[in-house]
Scaffold this active site. Structure first.
Site, PDB file in Angstrom:
ATOM      1  N   GLY A  40      17.424  34.344  20.916  1.00 40.58           N
ATOM      2  CA  GLY A  40      18.466  33.706  20.988  1.00 40.58           C
ATOM      3  C   GLY A  40      19.530  32.854  20.025  1.00 40.58           C
ATOM      4  O   GLY A  40      20.212  31.855  20.467  1.00 40.58           O
ATOM      5  N   CYS A 249      13.540  30.055  54.283  1.00 37.67           N
ATOM      6  CA  CYS A 249      14.453  30.732  54.768  1.00 37.67           C
ATOM      7  C   CYS A 249      14.244  30.680  56.132  1.00 37.67           C
ATOM      8  O   CYS A 249      13.730  31.200  56.566  1.00 37.67           O
ATOM      9  CB  CYS A 249      14.638  31.767  53.385  1.00 37.67           C
ATOM     10  SG  CYS A 249      15.654  33.459  53.711  1.00 37.67           S
ATOM     11  N   CYS A 252      14.382  35.290  56.629  1.00 37.52           N
ATOM     12  CA  CYS A 252      13.548  35.968  56.548  1.00 37.52           C
ATOM     13  C   CYS A 252      12.064  34.634  55.848  1.00 37.52           C
ATOM     14  O   CYS A 252      11.001  35.447  55.269  1.00 37.52           O
ATOM     15  CB  CYS A 252      13.557  36.618  55.200  1.00 37.52           C
ATOM     16  SG  CYS A 252      13.624  35.898  53.683  1.00 37.52           S
ATOM     17  N   CYS A 274      17.760  32.295  52.143  1.00 38.52           N
ATOM     18  CA  CYS A 274      18.059  33.228  50.363  1.00 38.52           C
ATOM     19  C   CYS A 274      19.353  33.265  49.320  1.00 38.52           C
ATOM     20  O   CYS A 274      20.333  34.120  50.449  1.00 38.52           O
ATOM     21  CB  CYS A 274      17.465  34.121  50.218  1.00 38.52           C
ATOM     22  SG  CYS A 274      15.514  34.350  50.894  1.00 38.52           S
ATOM     23  N   CYS A 280      15.872  38.753  50.587  1.00 41.44           N
ATOM     24  CA  CYS A 280      15.951  38.699  51.724  1.00 41.44           C
ATOM     25  C   CYS A 280      16.029  39.751  52.595  1.00 41.44           C
ATOM     26  O   CYS A 280      15.099  40.024  53.532  1.00 41.44           O
ATOM     27  CB  CYS A 280      17.018  37.384  52.094  1.00 41.44           C
ATOM     28  SG  CYS A 280      17.154  36.158  53.545  1.00 41.44           S
TER      29      CYS A 280
END
Lengths: 305, 264
Positions: A40, A249, A252, A274, A280
Protein backbone atom coordinates in the site's frame (compact mmCIF):
# COMPACT_ATOMS: atom_id res chain seq x y z
CA UNK A 1 -8.19 -15.57 -28.24
CA UNK A 2 -5.74 -14.25 -30.77
CA UNK A 3 -2.11 -15.27 -31.10
CA UNK A 4 0.51 -12.74 -32.06
CA UNK A 5 2.61 -13.01 -35.17
CA UNK A 6 6.14 -14.04 -34.27
CA UNK A 7 7.47 -11.63 -36.85
CA UNK A 8 8.48 -8.64 -34.79
CA UNK A 9 11.72 -8.05 -36.68
CA UNK A 10 11.17 -4.41 -37.47
CA UNK A 11 10.65 -3.60 -33.79
CA UNK A 12 13.47 -5.77 -32.55
CA UNK A 13 15.89 -3.89 -34.74
CA UNK A 14 15.10 -0.60 -33.06
CA UNK A 15 13.72 -1.40 -29.64
CA UNK A 16 14.59 -3.59 -26.69
CA UNK A 17 12.22 -6.37 -25.62
CA UNK A 18 9.06 -4.70 -24.22
CA UNK A 19 10.19 -1.25 -25.40
CA UNK A 20 12.02 -0.16 -22.22
CA UNK A 21 15.78 -0.65 -21.88
CA UNK A 22 17.02 -3.18 -19.34
CA UNK A 23 18.30 -0.62 -16.83
CA UNK A 24 14.93 1.10 -16.77
CA UNK A 25 13.22 -2.23 -16.18
CA UNK A 26 15.61 -2.95 -13.30
CA UNK A 27 14.77 0.41 -11.77
CA UNK A 28 11.05 -0.30 -12.05
CA UNK A 29 11.48 -3.83 -10.65
CA UNK A 30 13.30 -2.42 -7.64
CA UNK A 31 10.37 -0.07 -7.05
CA UNK A 32 7.96 -3.02 -7.41
CA UNK A 33 9.90 -5.07 -4.86
CA UNK A 34 9.84 -2.19 -2.42
CA UNK A 35 6.12 -1.77 -3.03
CA UNK A 36 5.51 -5.46 -2.33
CA UNK A 37 7.59 -5.26 0.83
CA UNK A 38 5.47 -2.34 2.12
CA UNK A 39 1.90 -3.12 1.00
CA UNK A 40 0.00 0.00 0.00
CA UNK A 41 2.98 2.34 0.25
CA UNK A 42 3.49 4.59 -2.77
CA UNK A 43 7.03 4.13 -4.07
CA UNK A 44 8.33 7.00 -6.21
CA UNK A 45 9.99 5.90 -9.44
CA UNK A 46 11.58 7.57 -12.44
CA UNK A 47 8.64 7.24 -14.79
CA UNK A 48 9.65 7.31 -18.46
CA UNK A 49 8.07 8.99 -21.41
CA UNK A 50 6.11 6.30 -23.21
CA UNK A 51 4.95 6.42 -26.83
CA UNK A 52 1.42 7.29 -25.71
CA UNK A 53 -0.10 10.20 -23.81
CA UNK A 54 -0.36 10.36 -20.04
CA UNK A 55 -3.78 9.17 -19.02
CA UNK A 56 -3.67 6.25 -21.43
CA UNK A 57 -2.06 3.93 -18.95
CA UNK A 58 1.63 4.82 -19.06
CA UNK A 59 2.06 3.66 -15.45
CA UNK A 60 0.51 0.27 -16.10
CA UNK A 61 2.42 -0.11 -19.36
CA UNK A 62 5.75 0.49 -17.62
CA UNK A 63 4.90 -2.09 -14.95
CA UNK A 64 3.88 -4.62 -17.57
CA UNK A 65 7.03 -3.91 -19.59
CA UNK A 66 9.15 -4.44 -16.48
CA UNK A 67 7.65 -7.80 -15.49
CA UNK A 68 6.67 -9.38 -18.82
CA UNK A 69 8.66 -12.37 -20.08
CA UNK A 70 8.46 -14.15 -23.41
CA UNK A 71 6.46 -17.03 -21.86
CA UNK A 72 3.77 -14.73 -20.52
CA UNK A 73 0.26 -14.61 -21.88
CA UNK A 74 -1.06 -11.09 -21.75
CA UNK A 75 -4.60 -9.82 -21.36
CA UNK A 76 -5.46 -6.13 -21.45
CA UNK A 77 -8.80 -4.85 -20.16
CA UNK A 78 -10.31 -1.42 -20.48
CA UNK A 79 -13.46 -0.88 -18.38
CA UNK A 80 -13.89 -4.67 -18.25
CA UNK A 81 -13.81 -5.03 -22.00
CA UNK A 82 -11.07 -6.54 -24.19
CA UNK A 83 -12.11 -4.77 -27.35
CA UNK A 84 -12.21 -1.08 -26.53
CA UNK A 85 -9.59 1.33 -27.86
CA UNK A 86 -7.28 1.37 -24.87
CA UNK A 87 -7.25 -2.43 -24.55
CA UNK A 88 -6.71 -3.02 -28.27
CA UNK A 89 -3.97 -0.40 -28.56
CA UNK A 90 -2.00 -1.55 -25.52
CA UNK A 91 -2.35 -5.23 -26.40
CA UNK A 92 -1.03 -4.45 -29.86
CA UNK A 93 1.83 -2.41 -28.40
CA UNK A 94 3.07 -5.38 -26.40
CA UNK A 95 2.44 -7.80 -29.23
CA UNK A 96 4.74 -5.76 -31.41
CA UNK A 97 7.44 -5.04 -28.86
CA UNK A 98 7.62 -8.49 -27.22
CA UNK A 99 5.99 -11.02 -29.50
CA UNK A 100 4.27 -12.67 -26.50
CA UNK A 101 0.94 -14.43 -26.85
CA UNK A 102 -2.13 -12.45 -25.96
CA UNK A 103 -5.54 -13.61 -24.89
CA UNK A 104 -8.90 -12.27 -23.88
CA UNK A 105 -9.50 -15.17 -21.50
CA UNK A 106 -9.01 -14.29 -17.85
CA UNK A 107 -8.18 -17.92 -16.97
CA UNK A 108 -5.46 -18.32 -19.60
CA UNK A 109 -3.70 -15.02 -18.93
CA UNK A 110 -0.62 -14.87 -16.72
CA UNK A 111 -0.42 -11.10 -16.85
CA UNK A 112 -3.49 -8.88 -16.85
CA UNK A 113 -3.22 -5.14 -17.32
CA UNK A 114 -6.45 -3.44 -16.40
CA UNK A 115 -8.09 -0.07 -16.39
CA UNK A 116 -11.11 0.46 -14.09
CA UNK A 117 -12.09 -3.17 -13.44
CA UNK A 118 -11.07 -6.41 -11.76
CA UNK A 119 -12.18 -9.46 -13.80
CA UNK A 120 -15.23 -11.32 -12.51
CA UNK A 121 -13.51 -14.72 -12.67
CA UNK A 122 -11.38 -15.28 -9.55
CA UNK A 123 -7.64 -14.92 -10.13
CA UNK A 124 -5.05 -17.45 -9.00
CA UNK A 125 -1.58 -17.27 -7.50
CA UNK A 126 0.16 -17.62 -10.87
CA UNK A 127 -1.35 -14.44 -12.19
CA UNK A 128 -0.36 -10.79 -11.84
CA UNK A 129 -2.93 -8.01 -12.05
CA UNK A 130 -1.57 -4.61 -13.12
CA UNK A 131 -3.70 -1.51 -12.61
CA UNK A 132 -3.42 1.77 -14.47
CA UNK A 133 -3.69 4.57 -11.92
CA UNK A 134 -4.46 8.22 -12.69
CA UNK A 135 -4.11 9.70 -9.17
CA UNK A 136 -2.38 7.46 -6.64
CA UNK A 137 -2.83 9.71 -3.61
CA UNK A 138 -6.16 9.06 -1.86
CA UNK A 139 -5.79 12.19 0.27
CA UNK A 140 -5.02 14.49 -2.65
CA UNK A 141 -8.33 16.30 -3.01
CA UNK A 142 -8.48 17.06 0.69
CA UNK A 143 -4.83 17.92 1.20
CA UNK A 144 -3.08 19.37 -1.83
CA UNK A 145 0.43 19.46 -0.32
CA UNK A 146 2.51 16.40 -1.20
CA UNK A 147 4.86 17.03 1.75
CA UNK A 148 1.85 16.94 4.06
CA UNK A 149 0.22 13.82 2.60
CA UNK A 150 3.52 11.93 2.82
CA UNK A 151 3.80 12.90 6.45
CA UNK A 152 0.22 11.82 7.06
CA UNK A 153 0.95 8.40 5.56
CA UNK A 154 4.15 8.12 7.58
CA UNK A 155 2.37 8.94 10.84
CA UNK A 156 -0.83 7.07 9.98
CA UNK A 157 -2.92 10.22 10.27
CA UNK A 158 -5.93 9.11 8.31
CA UNK A 159 -8.75 11.04 9.97
CA UNK A 160 -8.99 13.19 6.87
CA UNK A 161 -10.05 10.25 4.72
CA UNK A 162 -13.13 9.91 6.88
CA UNK A 163 -13.86 13.61 6.46
CA UNK A 164 -14.50 12.84 2.79
CA UNK A 165 -16.85 9.98 3.67
CA UNK A 166 -18.55 12.21 6.28
CA UNK A 167 -19.18 14.79 3.56
CA UNK A 168 -20.78 12.14 1.36
CA UNK A 169 -23.20 11.12 4.07
CA UNK A 170 -23.93 14.70 5.09
CA UNK A 171 -24.87 15.67 1.54
CA UNK A 172 -26.39 12.47 0.13
CA UNK A 173 -27.43 10.42 3.15
CA UNK A 174 -25.05 7.61 2.27
CA UNK A 175 -21.42 7.17 1.23
CA UNK A 176 -21.78 8.23 -2.37
CA UNK A 177 -18.21 7.46 -3.43
CA UNK A 178 -18.68 4.73 -6.02
CA UNK A 179 -15.24 4.36 -7.57
CA UNK A 180 -11.67 4.84 -6.32
CA UNK A 181 -13.14 3.99 -2.93
CA UNK A 182 -10.33 4.25 -0.34
CA UNK A 183 -9.07 1.07 1.29
CA UNK A 184 -6.83 0.23 4.22
CA UNK A 185 -4.11 -2.21 3.17
CA UNK A 186 -2.62 -4.64 5.69
CA UNK A 187 -3.96 -2.47 8.56
CA UNK A 188 -1.38 0.21 7.77
CA UNK A 189 -1.60 2.27 4.57
CA UNK A 190 -4.68 3.93 3.16
CA UNK A 191 -4.61 3.38 -0.57
CA UNK A 192 -6.48 4.50 -3.66
CA UNK A 193 -7.45 1.33 -5.52
CA UNK A 194 -7.51 3.27 -8.84
CA UNK A 195 -10.90 4.09 -10.36
CA UNK A 196 -12.35 0.60 -10.10
CA UNK A 197 -16.01 0.53 -8.99
CA UNK A 198 -16.37 -0.10 -5.27
CA UNK A 199 -18.12 -3.28 -6.39
CA UNK A 200 -14.62 -4.67 -7.03
CA UNK A 201 -13.12 -3.64 -3.68
CA UNK A 202 -13.97 -6.90 -1.87
CA UNK A 203 -12.13 -8.86 -4.61
CA UNK A 204 -8.85 -7.21 -3.57
CA UNK A 205 -9.09 -8.63 -0.06
CA UNK A 206 -6.96 -11.78 0.32
CA UNK A 207 -6.58 -12.09 -3.45
CA UNK A 208 -4.21 -14.94 -4.41
CA UNK A 209 -2.80 -12.94 -7.34
CA UNK A 210 -0.17 -10.20 -6.98
CA UNK A 211 -1.65 -6.74 -7.58
CA UNK A 212 0.56 -3.95 -8.91
CA UNK A 213 -0.45 -0.32 -9.39
CA UNK A 214 1.35 2.13 -11.64
CA UNK A 215 0.80 5.87 -12.06
CA UNK A 216 2.96 7.18 -14.91
CA UNK A 217 2.31 10.89 -14.70
CA UNK A 218 2.43 10.92 -10.89
CA UNK A 219 5.50 8.63 -10.90
CA UNK A 220 4.31 6.23 -8.22
CA UNK A 221 4.19 2.45 -7.94
CA UNK A 222 2.41 0.53 -5.21
CA UNK A 223 1.45 -3.07 -4.65
CA UNK A 224 -0.70 -5.52 -2.74
CA UNK A 225 1.07 -8.86 -2.24
CA UNK A 226 -1.02 -12.06 -2.50
CA UNK A 227 -3.27 -12.83 0.47
CA UNK A 228 -3.19 -9.37 2.02
CA UNK A 229 -6.01 -7.78 3.99
CA UNK A 230 -7.71 -4.98 2.08
CA UNK A 231 -10.52 -3.27 3.97
CA UNK A 232 -12.77 -0.56 2.56
CA UNK A 233 -13.09 2.42 4.92
CA UNK A 234 -16.50 3.20 6.39
CA UNK A 235 -18.37 4.35 9.49
CA UNK A 236 -19.75 2.01 12.15
CA UNK A 237 -23.29 3.22 11.43
CA UNK A 238 -22.74 3.52 7.66
CA UNK A 239 -20.92 0.31 6.70
CA UNK A 240 -19.30 -0.20 3.30
CA UNK A 241 -21.74 -1.61 0.72
CA UNK A 242 -20.85 -2.53 -2.85
CA UNK A 243 -23.20 -1.59 -5.70
CA UNK A 244 -26.17 -3.87 -6.26
CA UNK A 245 -28.08 -4.37 -9.49
CA UNK A 246 -31.80 -5.02 -9.66
CA UNK A 247 -31.65 -7.17 -12.80
CA UNK A 248 -29.26 -9.79 -14.19
CA UNK A 249 -27.12 -9.33 -17.31
CA UNK A 250 -29.39 -9.02 -20.37
CA UNK A 251 -27.14 -11.31 -22.42
CA UNK A 252 -25.90 -14.01 -20.08
CA UNK A 253 -28.28 -13.71 -17.11
CA UNK A 254 -25.36 -13.42 -14.68
CA UNK A 255 -26.14 -12.09 -11.23
CA UNK A 256 -23.80 -10.52 -8.70
CA UNK A 257 -21.57 -9.12 -11.42
CA UNK A 258 -20.87 -5.51 -12.35
CA UNK A 259 -23.18 -4.34 -15.14
CA UNK A 260 -22.85 -1.53 -17.68
CA UNK A 261 -25.93 0.37 -18.71
CA UNK A 262 -26.31 0.52 -22.49
CA UNK A 263 -28.71 3.04 -24.00
CA UNK A 264 -30.51 1.44 -26.94
CA UNK A 265 -32.48 4.27 -28.50
CA UNK A 266 -33.76 7.77 -27.81
CA UNK A 267 -37.02 6.43 -26.37
CA UNK A 268 -35.50 5.50 -23.04
CA UNK A 269 -34.92 1.80 -23.58
CA UNK A 270 -31.77 0.41 -22.14
CA UNK A 271 -30.09 -2.82 -21.25
CA UNK A 272 -27.72 -3.89 -18.52
CA UNK A 273 -24.87 -6.12 -19.62
CA UNK A 274 -21.76 -7.54 -17.99
CA UNK A 275 -18.96 -5.02 -17.98
CA UNK A 276 -16.52 -7.97 -18.11
CA UNK A 277 -16.89 -9.02 -21.77
CA UNK A 278 -14.83 -12.19 -21.41
CA UNK A 279 -16.94 -13.40 -18.49
CA UNK A 280 -20.15 -12.69 -20.41
CA UNK A 281 -18.96 -14.52 -23.52
CA UNK A 282 -17.86 -17.47 -21.42
CA UNK A 283 -21.26 -17.77 -19.82
CA UNK A 284 -23.07 -17.52 -23.15
CA UNK A 285 -20.78 -20.23 -24.54
CA UNK A 286 -21.90 -22.39 -21.62
CA UNK A 287 -25.49 -21.85 -22.68
CA UNK A 288 -26.64 -19.17 -20.23
CA UNK A 289 -29.09 -16.86 -21.89
CA UNK A 290 -30.31 -13.45 -20.77
CA UNK A 291 -33.66 -11.99 -21.70
CA UNK A 292 -32.21 -9.99 -24.60
CA UNK A 293 -29.68 -12.57 -25.78
CA UNK A 294 -31.62 -13.44 -28.92
CA UNK A 295 -30.47 -10.15 -30.43
CA UNK A 296 -29.31 -11.11 -33.98
CA UNK A 297 -26.26 -8.87 -33.85
CA UNK A 298 -24.91 -10.79 -30.89
CA UNK A 299 -25.74 -14.20 -32.28
CA UNK A 300 -23.72 -13.30 -35.39
CA UNK A 301 -20.83 -12.30 -33.22
CA UNK A 302 -21.00 -15.55 -31.31
CA UNK A 303 -21.10 -17.71 -34.43
CA UNK A 304 -18.04 -15.92 -35.81
CA UNK A 305 -16.17 -16.52 -32.60
CA UNK B 1 -11.43 16.57 30.43
CA UNK B 2 -10.18 18.41 33.49
CA UNK B 3 -6.55 18.10 34.34
CA UNK B 4 -5.84 15.97 37.38
CA UNK B 5 -6.29 17.93 40.58
CA UNK B 6 -2.76 17.36 41.77
CA UNK B 7 -1.54 18.95 38.52
CA UNK B 8 -3.68 22.05 38.84
CA UNK B 9 -1.07 23.90 40.83
CA UNK B 10 1.75 22.94 38.52
CA UNK B 11 2.57 24.87 35.35
CA UNK B 12 1.14 23.51 32.12
CA UNK B 13 3.66 25.15 29.82
CA UNK B 14 7.06 26.56 30.63
CA UNK B 15 9.26 28.60 28.34
CA UNK B 16 12.87 28.99 29.46
CA UNK B 17 15.15 31.49 27.75
CA UNK B 18 13.32 30.87 24.49
CA UNK B 19 15.22 32.66 21.74
CA UNK B 20 14.73 32.76 18.02
CA UNK B 21 17.18 34.38 15.63
CA UNK B 22 16.43 34.94 11.99
CA UNK B 23 20.03 35.02 10.85
CA UNK B 24 21.50 37.99 12.68
CA UNK B 25 18.12 39.54 13.44
CA UNK B 26 16.28 38.80 16.64
CA UNK B 27 12.84 37.25 16.51
CA UNK B 28 12.41 36.95 20.26
CA UNK B 29 15.05 36.82 22.95
CA UNK B 30 15.36 35.13 26.35
CA UNK B 31 11.65 34.78 26.96
CA UNK B 32 10.85 32.85 30.12
CA UNK B 33 7.43 32.37 31.69
CA UNK B 34 4.99 29.73 32.87
CA UNK B 35 1.33 29.20 32.09
CA UNK B 36 -0.88 27.42 34.60
CA UNK B 37 -4.01 25.36 33.87
CA UNK B 38 -7.02 27.59 33.31
CA UNK B 39 -4.93 30.72 32.95
CA UNK B 40 -5.19 33.20 30.10
CA UNK B 41 -1.95 34.87 29.12
CA UNK B 42 -1.91 37.76 26.66
CA UNK B 43 1.17 38.67 24.65
CA UNK B 44 0.88 42.28 23.49
CA UNK B 45 3.15 44.55 21.57
CA UNK B 46 3.42 46.45 18.34
CA UNK B 47 3.72 44.83 14.95
CA UNK B 48 7.20 43.32 14.50
CA UNK B 49 7.81 43.01 18.24
CA UNK B 50 8.19 39.21 18.11
CA UNK B 51 4.74 38.19 19.39
CA UNK B 52 3.99 35.82 16.58
CA UNK B 53 7.51 34.39 16.54
CA UNK B 54 7.14 33.61 20.21
CA UNK B 55 3.73 32.02 19.68
CA UNK B 56 5.09 29.88 16.88
CA UNK B 57 8.00 28.76 19.07
CA UNK B 58 5.61 27.82 21.86
CA UNK B 59 3.24 25.92 19.60
CA UNK B 60 5.95 23.80 17.89
CA UNK B 61 5.44 25.53 14.58
CA UNK B 62 8.92 27.06 14.65
CA UNK B 63 11.92 25.60 16.46
CA UNK B 64 13.63 28.15 18.72
CA UNK B 65 17.35 28.80 18.19
CA UNK B 66 18.09 28.30 21.87
CA UNK B 67 16.10 27.79 25.02
CA UNK B 68 13.42 25.24 25.78
CA UNK B 69 9.65 24.95 25.78
CA UNK B 70 8.17 22.30 28.04
CA UNK B 71 4.61 21.04 28.31
CA UNK B 72 2.96 18.93 30.98
CA UNK B 73 1.05 16.07 29.35
CA UNK B 74 -2.08 14.47 30.74
CA UNK B 75 0.16 11.96 32.49
CA UNK B 76 1.56 14.82 34.58
CA UNK B 77 5.05 14.61 33.13
CA UNK B 78 6.77 17.80 31.90
CA UNK B 79 8.43 17.24 28.52
CA UNK B 80 10.56 19.36 26.23
CA UNK B 81 8.43 19.82 23.13
CA UNK B 82 11.37 19.83 20.78
CA UNK B 83 12.68 16.55 22.13
CA UNK B 84 9.39 14.80 21.40
CA UNK B 85 8.97 12.93 18.15
CA UNK B 86 7.11 14.66 15.36
CA UNK B 87 4.30 12.13 15.68
CA UNK B 88 3.86 13.02 19.38
CA UNK B 89 3.90 16.74 18.64
CA UNK B 90 1.29 16.37 15.91
CA UNK B 91 -0.90 14.27 18.16
CA UNK B 92 -0.61 16.96 20.81
CA UNK B 93 -1.54 19.62 18.26
CA UNK B 94 -4.80 17.94 17.34
CA UNK B 95 -5.89 16.63 20.73
CA UNK B 96 -4.57 18.50 23.77
CA UNK B 97 -4.01 21.79 21.99
CA UNK B 98 -5.89 24.18 19.80
CA UNK B 99 -4.59 26.84 17.46
CA UNK B 100 -6.87 29.67 16.39
CA UNK B 101 -5.46 31.51 13.39
CA UNK B 102 -6.02 35.17 12.69
CA UNK B 103 -7.46 34.28 9.29
CA UNK B 104 -10.06 31.52 9.61
CA UNK B 105 -9.19 30.27 6.12
CA UNK B 106 -5.78 29.21 7.49
CA UNK B 107 -7.34 27.09 10.18
CA UNK B 108 -10.42 25.74 8.43
CA UNK B 109 -10.86 23.42 5.50
CA UNK B 110 -12.74 25.79 3.27
CA UNK B 111 -13.98 23.14 0.86
CA UNK B 112 -15.68 20.83 3.34
CA UNK B 113 -18.83 21.51 5.34
CA UNK B 114 -18.93 23.14 8.76
CA UNK B 115 -19.92 19.80 10.33
CA UNK B 116 -16.92 18.04 8.82
CA UNK B 117 -14.66 20.88 9.93
CA UNK B 118 -15.76 20.37 13.51
CA UNK B 119 -15.77 16.58 13.19
CA UNK B 120 -12.31 16.29 11.66
CA UNK B 121 -10.48 16.15 14.97
CA UNK B 122 -12.89 13.54 16.28
CA UNK B 123 -12.25 11.38 13.24
CA UNK B 124 -8.51 12.01 13.62
CA UNK B 125 -8.57 10.51 17.09
CA UNK B 126 -10.42 7.44 15.88
CA UNK B 127 -14.12 8.25 16.16
CA UNK B 128 -15.87 6.19 13.49
CA UNK B 129 -19.55 6.62 14.33
CA UNK B 130 -21.19 9.08 11.95
CA UNK B 131 -24.24 9.90 14.08
CA UNK B 132 -22.11 10.59 17.16
CA UNK B 133 -19.71 12.80 15.23
CA UNK B 134 -22.61 14.73 13.77
CA UNK B 135 -24.39 15.27 17.06
CA UNK B 136 -21.17 16.46 18.70
CA UNK B 137 -20.64 18.84 15.77
CA UNK B 138 -24.21 20.12 16.15
CA UNK B 139 -23.66 20.74 19.86
CA UNK B 140 -20.52 22.70 19.16
CA UNK B 141 -22.10 24.80 16.47
CA UNK B 142 -24.80 25.71 18.97
CA UNK B 143 -22.23 26.60 21.59
CA UNK B 144 -20.54 29.01 19.22
CA UNK B 145 -23.89 30.44 18.14
CA UNK B 146 -24.02 29.10 14.60
CA UNK B 147 -27.45 27.95 13.41
CA UNK B 148 -27.66 24.15 13.17
CA UNK B 149 -29.16 24.35 9.70
CA UNK B 150 -25.83 25.71 8.48
CA UNK B 151 -24.04 22.47 9.43
CA UNK B 152 -23.76 21.25 5.84
CA UNK B 153 -22.70 24.60 4.39
CA UNK B 154 -19.10 25.26 3.51
CA UNK B 155 -17.26 27.93 5.50
CA UNK B 156 -16.99 29.91 2.26
CA UNK B 157 -20.65 30.72 2.66
CA UNK B 158 -20.05 32.07 6.19
CA UNK B 159 -19.36 35.63 7.29
CA UNK B 160 -16.00 36.48 8.82
CA UNK B 161 -17.33 36.33 12.37
CA UNK B 162 -19.05 32.99 11.78
CA UNK B 163 -15.90 31.54 10.27
CA UNK B 164 -13.91 32.61 13.30
CA UNK B 165 -16.48 31.02 15.63
CA UNK B 166 -16.41 27.85 13.53
CA UNK B 167 -12.65 27.78 13.82
CA UNK B 168 -12.95 28.01 17.59
CA UNK B 169 -15.49 25.16 17.68
CA UNK B 170 -13.23 23.04 15.48
CA UNK B 171 -10.39 23.51 17.96
CA UNK B 172 -12.35 22.96 21.13
CA UNK B 173 -14.16 19.77 20.10
CA UNK B 174 -11.47 17.46 21.49
CA UNK B 175 -11.55 19.30 24.85
CA UNK B 176 -8.00 20.68 24.62
CA UNK B 177 -6.22 22.00 27.69
CA UNK B 178 -4.23 24.73 25.98
CA UNK B 179 -5.29 26.94 23.11
CA UNK B 180 -3.05 29.31 21.17
CA UNK B 181 -4.73 32.28 19.58
CA UNK B 182 -3.11 34.60 17.07
CA UNK B 183 -5.07 37.85 16.84
CA UNK B 184 -8.41 36.02 16.87
CA UNK B 185 -10.39 39.25 16.57
CA UNK B 186 -8.24 40.87 13.89
CA UNK B 187 -10.13 41.88 10.79
CA UNK B 188 -13.57 41.72 12.38
CA UNK B 189 -15.75 44.77 12.85
CA UNK B 190 -16.18 46.12 16.34
CA UNK B 191 -19.60 44.67 17.18
CA UNK B 192 -18.62 41.22 15.92
CA UNK B 193 -15.39 41.52 17.90
CA UNK B 194 -17.33 42.25 21.04
CA UNK B 195 -19.58 39.22 20.60
CA UNK B 196 -16.64 36.98 19.82
CA UNK B 197 -14.76 38.17 22.89
CA UNK B 198 -17.83 37.57 25.00
CA UNK B 199 -18.13 34.05 23.62
CA UNK B 200 -14.44 33.34 24.12
CA UNK B 201 -14.55 34.58 27.67
CA UNK B 202 -17.43 32.32 28.61
CA UNK B 203 -15.99 29.27 26.82
CA UNK B 204 -12.62 29.74 28.45
CA UNK B 205 -14.22 30.05 31.87
CA UNK B 206 -16.61 27.10 31.34
CA UNK B 207 -13.96 24.74 30.03
CA UNK B 208 -11.14 25.87 32.30
CA UNK B 209 -8.91 26.34 29.27
CA UNK B 210 -5.42 27.73 29.40
CA UNK B 211 -5.00 30.24 26.61
CA UNK B 212 -2.01 32.04 25.17
CA UNK B 213 -3.35 34.88 23.09
CA UNK B 214 -1.33 37.17 20.89
CA UNK B 215 -2.87 40.56 20.20
CA UNK B 216 -1.97 44.12 19.47
CA UNK B 217 -5.34 45.17 20.85
CA UNK B 218 -5.05 46.02 24.53
CA UNK B 219 -8.82 45.84 24.93
CA UNK B 220 -8.69 42.14 24.05
CA UNK B 221 -5.97 41.59 26.61
CA UNK B 222 -7.98 43.52 29.20
CA UNK B 223 -11.16 41.53 28.59
CA UNK B 224 -9.78 38.03 28.34
CA UNK B 225 -6.48 37.67 30.07
CA UNK B 226 -5.29 37.23 33.61
CA UNK B 227 -1.70 38.05 32.90
CA UNK B 228 0.02 40.07 30.21
CA UNK B 229 3.45 40.05 28.62
CA UNK B 230 4.49 43.23 26.83
CA UNK B 231 7.01 42.71 24.05
CA UNK B 232 9.19 45.14 22.17
CA UNK B 233 12.03 44.43 19.73
CA UNK B 234 11.87 40.75 20.61
CA UNK B 235 12.24 41.25 24.36
CA UNK B 236 9.68 40.98 27.11
CA UNK B 237 9.80 44.40 28.69
CA UNK B 238 7.00 44.07 31.17
CA UNK B 239 5.16 41.14 32.70
CA UNK B 240 2.42 41.02 35.30
CA UNK B 241 -1.26 40.81 36.07
CA UNK B 242 -3.21 42.35 33.24
CA UNK B 243 -4.92 44.98 35.37
CA UNK B 244 -1.62 45.93 36.93
CA UNK B 245 0.20 46.21 33.62
CA UNK B 246 -2.55 48.20 31.95
CA UNK B 247 -3.50 50.44 34.89
CA UNK B 248 -0.05 51.09 36.21
CA UNK B 249 2.46 50.55 33.40
CA UNK B 250 6.06 50.82 34.57
CA UNK B 251 7.90 50.93 31.28
CA UNK B 252 7.75 54.04 29.19
CA UNK B 253 6.90 51.99 26.12
CA UNK B 254 3.97 50.33 27.89
CA UNK B 255 2.81 53.73 29.07
CA UNK B 256 2.89 54.88 25.47
CA UNK B 257 0.97 51.81 24.35
CA UNK B 258 -1.70 52.25 27.00
CA UNK B 259 -2.09 55.96 26.38
CA UNK B 260 -2.44 55.37 22.66
CA UNK B 261 -5.79 53.60 23.09
CA UNK B 262 -8.49 55.82 21.64
CA UNK B 263 -11.06 56.84 24.20
CA UNK B 264 -14.52 57.16 22.68
Amino acid sequence: MSTSPKNTQSFNEHYNFAYLDEQTKRMIRRAILKGIAIPGYQVPFASREMPMPYGWGTGGVQLTAAVIGDKDILKVIDQGSDDTTNAVALRDFFKQTTGVSTTTSTKEATLIQTRHRIPEAPLNGDQVLIYQVPIPEPLRFLEPRETETRKMHALEEYGLMHVKLYEDIAHFGHISTTYAYPVMVNSRYVMDPSPIPKFDNPKMHQMPALQLFGAGREKRIYAIPPYTDVVSLDFEDHPFTPQEFSEPCALCAAENVYLDEVILDDKGSRMFVCSDSDYCEGRRAQGHKGHMAADPVHSNELSEA
Amino acid sequence: MEPLDNNRDLPLLRASQTTKYYGARIGCKDVSFEVYPGEVLAIVGESGSGKSTLLNCLSTRLAPTTGTVEYRGRDGVMRNLYEMSEAERRTLMRTDWGYVHQHPSDGLRMSVSAGANVGERLMAVGNRHYANIRSTATDWLERVEIDCDRIDDQPRAFSGGMRQRLQIARNLVTAPRLVFMDEPTGGLDVSVQARLLDLLRSLVADLGLAVIIVTHDLAVARLLSHRTLVMRHGNVIEHGLTDQVLDDPQQSYTQLLVSSILQP
